[in-house]
Design a protein around this motif. Structure first.
Motif, mmCIF file in Angstrom:
data_model
loop_
_atom_site.group_PDB
_atom_site.id
_atom_site.type_symbol
_atom_site.label_atom_id
_atom_site.label_comp_id
_atom_site.label_asym_id
_atom_site.label_seq_id
_atom_site.Cartn_x
_atom_site.Cartn_y
_atom_site.Cartn_z
ATOM 1 N N VAL A 1 0.833 -1.202 0.000
ATOM 2 C CA VAL A 1 0.000 0.000 0.000
ATOM 3 C C VAL A 1 0.866 1.251 0.000
ATOM 4 N N SER A 2 1.926 1.229 0.785
ATOM 5 C CA SER A 2 2.831 2.379 0.841
ATOM 6 C C SER A 2 3.478 2.632 -0.513
ATOM 7 N N MET A 3 3.892 1.559 -1.191
ATOM 8 C CA MET A 3 4.499 1.720 -2.517
ATOM 9 C C MET A 3 3.496 2.299 -3.509
ATOM 10 N N LEU A 4 2.244 1.844 -3.436
ATOM 11 C CA LEU A 4 1.223 2.382 -4.331
ATOM 12 C C LEU A 4 0.978 3.867 -4.065
ATOM 13 N N GLU A 5 0.987 4.267 -2.789
ATOM 14 C CA GLU A 5 0.803 5.680 -2.458
ATOM 15 C C GLU A 5 1.950 6.527 -2.999
ATOM 16 N N ARG A 6 3.174 6.025 -2.861
ATOM 17 C CA ARG A 6 4.318 6.762 -3.393
ATOM 18 C C ARG A 6 4.241 6.874 -4.906
ATOM 19 N N MET A 7 3.795 5.807 -5.572
ATOM 20 C CA MET A 7 3.643 5.848 -7.026
ATOM 21 C C MET A 7 2.573 6.866 -7.427
ATOM 22 N N LYS A 8 1.468 6.902 -6.678
ATOM 23 C CA LYS A 8 0.394 7.845 -6.970
ATOM 24 C C LYS A 8 0.888 9.291 -6.824
ATOM 25 N N ASN A 9 1.621 9.563 -5.745
ATOM 26 C CA ASN A 9 2.162 10.908 -5.539
ATOM 27 C C ASN A 9 3.122 11.295 -6.656
ATOM 28 N N LYS A 10 3.935 10.330 -7.101
ATOM 29 C CA LYS A 10 4.885 10.606 -8.175
ATOM 30 C C LYS A 10 4.163 10.953 -9.461
#
Length: 262
Positions: free
Chosen positions: A174-183
Motif C-alpha cells: 500500500v505504501s508503494m502504491l501511495e508513493r507511485m500515486k504521488n509521483k
C-alpha cells in the motif's frame, strides 16, 4: 521389554513443551524410529540365537531318547543270547544290567532336554510375537510420520502465505502504491505547469491565428488586400464627404464600416 519402556519414555518426552522449543519434533521422530529399528535388529539377533539353542536342544533330546531305546534293545538282545546259550547267563545279566543303567541315564537326559525344548519353544514364540508387534508398530509410526511431515509442509506453506497476506499494510504494498500515486500526480502537475508557460510565450500573431482558426494566414492576407482597397476607394470619393465621414476613425472602425457596406 526394555525397548518398549524406551519408546514410552520417548513418547512422553516428545510431548514435553520444553523439548519442542529446543529441538525439531520431526527430527526427534525420525531419530526415535531409527532407535526402534536398531532395537528390532537386536531383537531379531536374540531371536535367532534362542531359536538356535532350541534347535540344538531338540536334537539332543531326540538323540537321548533314541539312545534310551537302543540300550533297551541291547539289554533284550543280551538276555535272548543268554537264553539261547550263545553267551554265559551271568555275563548276559551283568551286561544287560549295565545296558539298562545306560538306558536310564539316557531317559533322564531326554526328560531334561524335553523340558528345555518346551521352555525354549515358549521363549521363541513370545519373542516372535514381540518382534512382529514391534515391526507392526514401526510400520505404523513410519506411516504416521510421513503423514505428519506432509501436513507440516502444507501448514508451513499456508502459514507463509497467510503471513504475507497479513503483513500487507502501509509499510509495504500500500505504501508503494501511495508513493507511485504521488509521483504520478507530481509529473502531471509539472506537465501542466510547462503547458501554461508555453501558452504565455505565444506571440500576438500566433494568438490571432489561433483565435481565427484554420486558414488564419489567408484571412490575414485578405485583410491586408481589403485595407488597400479601402485606401484606394477613399482617394476616389469626394474629399470633403470622406474627410467628414472618416475623420477620427481608426483602421478598425473603417474596416467595420466597410464590412457593413458589403
Amino acid at each position: 521389554m526394555s525397548f518398549f519402556k524406551r519408546i514410552f519414555g520417548w513418547m512422553s518426552a516428545e510431548t514435553n513443551a520444553a523439548l519442542d522449543s529446543l529441538e525439531d519434533p520431526i527430527k526427534m521422530t525420525d531419530q526415535g524410529i531409527r532407535d526402534l529399528k536398531k532395537d528390532l535388529d537386536e531383537s531379531l539377533q536374540g531371536l535367532a540365537q534362542v531359536k538356535a539353542i532350541s534347535i540344538r536342544t531338540r536334537k539332543e533330546y531326540e538323540q537321548h531318547r533314541q539312545a534310551a531305546g537302543d540300550w533297551e534293545r541291547k539289554a533284550v538282545l543280551l538276555l535272548q543270547k543268554a537264553s539261547s546259550g550263545q553267551i554265559d547267563a551271568a555275563d548276559a545279566d551283568r551286561l544287560a544290567t549295565e545296558a539298562l543303567s545306560k538306558k536310564e541315564q539316557a531317559v533322564q537326559a531326554a526328560a531334561t532336554h524335553e523340558k528345555m525344548v518346551n521352555q525354549n519353544d515358549g521363549q521363541v514364540a513370545k519373542m516372535e510375537q514381540n518382534v512382529q508387534r514391534l515391526k507392526s508398530q514401526i510400520s505404523q509410526w513410519e506411516n504416521e510420520a510421513k503423514t505428519l511431515k506432509a501436513r507440516a509442509k502444507v501448514s508451513e506453506a499456508s502459514s507463509k502465505i497467510n503471513k504475507q497476506l497479513a503483513s500487507i499494510d502501509s509499510t509495504s504494498t500500500v505504501s508503494m502504491l501511495e508513493r507511485m500515486k504521488n509521483k504520478v500526480e507530481e509529473q502531471e502537475a509539472l506537465a501542466e505547469s510547462y503547458g501554461e508557460i508555453a501558452d504565455s510565450n505565444v506571440s500576438i500573431d500566433e494568438e490571432i491565428n489561433k483565435a481565427i482558426g484554420p486558414g488564419a494566414g489567408s484571412s490575414s492576407l485578405a485583410l491586408e488586400e481589403l485595407k488597400e482597397k479601402m485606401k484606394l476607394g477613399a482617394g476616389k470619393s469626394d474629399s470633403t464627404s470622406a474627410s467628414a465621414t472618416n475623420e477620427g476613425q481608426s483602421d478598425l472602425d473603417k474596416l467595420k464600416e466597410q464590412l457593413k457596406d458589403k
